[in-house]
Design a protein around this motif. Structure first.
Motif, mmCIF file in Angstrom:
data_model
loop_
_atom_site.group_PDB
_atom_site.id
_atom_site.type_symbol
_atom_site.label_atom_id
_atom_site.label_comp_id
_atom_site.label_asym_id
_atom_site.label_seq_id
_atom_site.Cartn_x
_atom_site.Cartn_y
_atom_site.Cartn_z
ATOM 1 N N ILE A 112 154.414 9.386 11.799
ATOM 2 C CA ILE A 112 155.014 10.696 11.543
ATOM 3 C C ILE A 112 156.130 10.645 10.501
ATOM 4 C CG2 ILE A 112 154.399 11.566 13.828
ATOM 5 C CD1 ILE A 112 157.278 11.144 14.700
ATOM 6 N N TYR A 113 156.437 9.476 9.982
ATOM 7 C CA TYR A 113 157.504 9.363 8.982
ATOM 8 C C TYR A 113 156.980 9.714 7.589
ATOM 9 C CZ TYR A 113 161.150 7.654 12.036
ATOM 10 O OH TYR A 113 162.128 7.585 13.007
ATOM 11 N N PRO A 114 157.881 10.059 6.663
ATOM 12 C CA PRO A 114 157.454 10.417 5.305
ATOM 13 C C PRO A 114 156.738 9.267 4.625
ATOM 14 C CG PRO A 114 159.748 11.048 5.676
ATOM 15 C CD PRO A 114 159.336 10.198 6.844
ATOM 16 N N PRO A 115 155.962 9.576 3.589
ATOM 17 C CA PRO A 115 155.268 8.522 2.851
ATOM 18 C C PRO A 115 156.240 7.754 1.965
ATOM 19 C CG PRO A 115 154.966 10.615 1.750
ATOM 20 C CD PRO A 115 155.696 10.907 3.040
ATOM 21 N N SER A 116 155.721 6.764 1.284
ATOM 22 C CA SER A 116 156.510 6.023 0.303
ATOM 23 C C SER A 116 157.041 6.973 -0.761
ATOM 24 C CB SER A 116 155.629 4.948 -0.343
ATOM 25 O OG SER A 116 156.175 4.487 -1.551
ATOM 26 N N ALA A 117 158.196 6.641 -1.333
ATOM 27 C CA ALA A 117 158.763 7.469 -2.400
ATOM 28 C C ALA A 117 158.034 7.288 -3.719
ATOM 29 C CB ALA A 117 160.247 7.150 -2.573
ATOM 30 N N ASP A 118 157.144 6.321 -3.800
ATOM 31 C CA ASP A 118 156.327 6.148 -4.996
ATOM 32 C C ASP A 118 155.516 7.422 -5.236
ATOM 33 O OD1 ASP A 118 154.857 4.293 -7.019
ATOM 34 O OD2 ASP A 118 153.261 5.227 -5.821
ATOM 35 N N ARG A 119 155.571 7.962 -6.442
ATOM 36 C CA ARG A 119 154.964 9.263 -6.715
ATOM 37 C C ARG A 119 153.472 9.296 -6.399
ATOM 38 N NH1 ARG A 119 152.671 12.717 -10.609
ATOM 39 N NH2 ARG A 119 153.695 14.775 -10.636
ATOM 40 N N ALA A 120 152.736 8.320 -6.895
ATOM 41 C CA ALA A 120 151.289 8.303 -6.672
ATOM 42 C C ALA A 120 150.963 8.197 -5.188
ATOM 43 C CB ALA A 120 150.648 7.158 -7.448
ATOM 44 N N ALA A 121 151.713 7.362 -4.479
ATOM 45 C CA ALA A 121 151.457 7.192 -3.050
ATOM 46 C C ALA A 121 151.787 8.467 -2.277
ATOM 47 C CB ALA A 121 152.278 6.020 -2.511
ATOM 48 N N ALA A 122 152.898 9.099 -2.622
ATOM 49 C CA ALA A 122 153.303 10.306 -1.910
ATOM 50 C C ALA A 122 152.309 11.438 -2.133
ATOM 51 C CB ALA A 122 154.703 10.726 -2.355
ATOM 52 N N LEU A 123 151.891 11.631 -3.386
ATOM 53 C CA LEU A 123 150.932 12.699 -3.666
ATOM 54 C C LEU A 123 149.567 12.375 -3.068
ATOM 55 C CD1 LEU A 123 151.793 13.758 -7.331
ATOM 56 C CD2 LEU A 123 152.718 14.613 -5.172
ATOM 57 N N GLY A 124 149.189 11.118 -3.092
ATOM 58 C CA GLY A 124 147.924 10.736 -2.490
ATOM 59 C C GLY A 124 147.877 11.003 -0.994
ATOM 60 N N ALA A 125 149.005 10.804 -0.334
ATOM 61 C CA ALA A 125 149.073 11.029 1.107
ATOM 62 C C ALA A 125 149.023 12.513 1.466
ATOM 63 C CB ALA A 125 150.354 10.412 1.670
ATOM 64 N N ALA A 126 149.203 13.378 0.465
ATOM 65 C CA ALA A 126 149.212 14.826 0.711
ATOM 66 C C ALA A 126 147.848 15.479 0.568
ATOM 67 C CB ALA A 126 150.210 15.490 -0.249
ATOM 68 N N ASP A 127 146.802 14.685 0.494
ATOM 69 C CA ASP A 127 145.442 15.204 0.416
ATOM 70 C C ASP A 127 145.147 16.077 1.635
ATOM 71 O OD1 ASP A 127 142.704 15.633 0.343
ATOM 72 O OD2 ASP A 127 142.187 13.550 -0.063
ATOM 73 N N PRO A 128 144.761 17.337 1.468
ATOM 74 C CA PRO A 128 144.505 18.207 2.633
ATOM 75 C C PRO A 128 143.316 17.779 3.475
ATOM 76 C CG PRO A 128 143.774 19.265 0.615
ATOM 77 C CD PRO A 128 144.546 18.037 0.192
ATOM 78 N N LEU A 129 142.480 16.926 2.938
ATOM 79 C CA LEU A 129 141.332 16.421 3.702
ATOM 80 C C LEU A 129 141.696 15.174 4.489
ATOM 81 C CD1 LEU A 129 138.434 16.922 1.125
ATOM 82 C CD2 LEU A 129 139.125 18.411 3.029
ATOM 83 N N ARG A 130 142.938 14.699 4.339
ATOM 84 C CA ARG A 130 143.420 13.551 5.111
ATOM 85 C C ARG A 130 144.002 14.091 6.410
ATOM 86 N NH1 ARG A 130 148.645 11.090 5.384
ATOM 87 N NH2 ARG A 130 148.532 8.916 6.062
ATOM 88 N N ILE A 131 143.209 14.129 7.446
ATOM 89 C CA ILE A 131 143.630 14.702 8.709
ATOM 90 C C ILE A 131 144.207 13.609 9.614
ATOM 91 C CG2 ILE A 131 142.917 15.961 10.766
ATOM 92 C CD1 ILE A 131 142.905 17.637 8.231
ATOM 93 N N VAL A 132 145.477 13.778 9.975
ATOM 94 C CA VAL A 132 146.139 12.870 10.901
ATOM 95 C C VAL A 132 146.080 13.519 12.285
ATOM 96 C CG1 VAL A 132 148.273 11.690 11.491
ATOM 97 C CG2 VAL A 132 147.616 11.950 9.100
ATOM 98 N N VAL A 133 145.555 12.817 13.267
ATOM 99 C CA VAL A 133 145.307 13.443 14.565
ATOM 100 C C VAL A 133 146.279 12.964 15.652
ATOM 101 C CG1 VAL A 133 142.887 13.939 14.118
ATOM 102 C CG2 VAL A 133 143.534 11.727 15.090
ATOM 103 N N ALA A 134 147.441 12.485 15.281
ATOM 104 C CA ALA A 134 148.408 12.077 16.290
ATOM 105 C C ALA A 134 149.819 12.368 15.803
ATOM 106 C CB ALA A 134 148.262 10.603 16.594
#
Length: 402
Positions: free
Chosen positions: A380-402
């Motif tokens: 539940i913590y924020p992603p890495s501050a690396d731009r590519a990693a942060a934007l990649g983690a924001a994919d709306p098809l990446r469903i986190v179920v916990a």
């Protein structure tokens, strides 16, 4: 004039909305400053509210300044005070109450929820674990109990509400009290639940596990007899029972942030705005809602989002993508989160993990606790501050179920 996506709130839904919007702008070649993504919030930090029942509450936050800066998100420090959908503008105030106005092309309301505070005499005497400062205040209170004369009331904590937060809070308290009062202290923790069963919204699936854990932890329950009055020395129940306690913790429910009243649109009983599958507020072309202020369908069979971190994260990713898609005129990705899970912390006893809206128990005890620890300390913590990693983690098809 430069177009602007304005997001109110930097919680789970707000943070992911900002990153989700920047992700699509980046993909569409519009991360050149022609569209601004801005977030208004009191501080550039994510408060880890799902952990506020734990000790060290003041540390349950994560910085967002570097993530926002690297992603190209503008942060505006302030509190939104009013919204004009007619003028496409938001008024906000700083720490000193000075107000300013900012316009938007598209708005995302991600202001989260607040503790439900009914009109009960003496409710101001109760502590809570709703916000960071509230949880830290409770922790300081518990740490000081040992300075009081030893009485049954000093060693007693009443937890008002036997829902998710109430259960997790109560399960931690025997251990936390003994840490403050001594390992041999005769502590007492009582959950007062107005319903007929503990965890009324959790259903019958995990209830036997919850009841077993609470019993083994020494946590008592009072059912069908809500609190009708609170004072400095304890509580009175509707049954007439009096329980003396130096500590009362109110956990009985949440409501959408009241700023939703600024939007003239249909709302549910919790004050959440009804949204379509793209999370646009019904009846408003330029307003999206997400997280705890959105009443959204999770699937095609009638299930609706819960006020939970699990839903807020995915709602945020979807809202960010779809508000940018709406502005750019590209295809939206309808929000969908068909899988629903629950992982309830039961203190030193362990945890219980369920799957499905009928909450079928899959893991219990230490095995479930291991999963809960991963959720609370990593997922539940924020992603890495690396731009590519942060934007990649924001994919709306990446469903986190916990």
């Amino acid at each position: 004039m430069r177009e602007r996506i304005l997001i109110i709130g930097a919680g789970f839904a707000g943070m992911w909305s900002a990153l989700g919007a920047m992700r699509l702008l980046d993909q569409q070649g519009r991360a050149d400053g022609s569209v601004e993504v801005a977030v208004i919030a009191p501080q550039p930090e994510l408060h880890i509210r799902p952990r506020l029942y734990e000790k060290h509450a003041a540390k349950m936050k994560a910085p967002l300044s570097e993530i926002f800066a690297n992603a190209g998100v503008r942060f505006i420090k302030g509190y939104a005070t009013s919204i004009s959908t007619a003028d496409n503008a938001v008024t906000y105030a700083d720490d000193h109450g000075r107000e300013a106005r900012i316009s938007y092309t598209k708005l995302v309301l991600a202001t989260g929820s607040v503790l439900f505070r009914p009109d009960i005499p003496g409710l101001t005497h109760a502590f809570n674990v709703d916000q960071l400062a509230d949880a830290a205040k409770l922790e300081e209170h518990i740490s000081q109990l040992g300075r009081l004369p030893e009485t049954r009331a000093r060693n007693t904590v009443i937890v008002a509400g036997g829902g998710f937060t109430g259960i997790e809070t109560a399960a931690e308290l025997p251990h936390r009290l003994r840490a403050a009062l001594g390992e041999n202290a005769d502590v007492r923790v009582v959950i007062v639940e107005r319903g007929n069963a503990i965890g009324p919204d959790l259903g019958p699936g995990p209830r036997p596990v919850i009841e077993q854990a609470l019993s083994e932890l020494g946590v008592e329950t009072r059912l069908r007899s809500p609190i009708v009055a609170i004072d400095h020395n304890g509580v009175t129940l509707s049954s007439g029972e009096r329980i003396d306690a130096a500590t009362v913790i109110w956990t009985a429910g949440a409501r959408a942030n009241p700023i939703t009243k600024e939007i003239d649109a249909d709302k549910d009983s919790f004050g959440r705005l009804h949204v379509d599958r793209n999370l646009k507020v019904i009846g408003h072309a330029n307003v999206f809602a997400t997280g705890d202020v959105a009443c959204a369908a999770t699937d095609d069979i009638g299930n609706r989002t819960m006020m939970s971190c699990q839903h807020a994260q995915n709602l945020g990713r979807s809202a960010g993508h779809n508000v940018a898609a709406d502005l750019l005129g590209v295809n939206a990705i309808p929000y969908s989160q068909e899988k629903y899970v629950t992982c309830l912390d039961l203190g030193p006893w362990g945890a219980v993990y369920t799957e499905g809206w009928d909450r079928q128990v899959k893991l219990t005890g230490a095995e479930a606790k291991e999963l809960k620890t991963k959720i609370n300390t990593t997922w539940i913590y924020p992603p890495s501050a690396d731009r590519a990693a942060a934007l990649g983690a924001a994919d709306p098809l990446r469903i986190v179920v916990a």
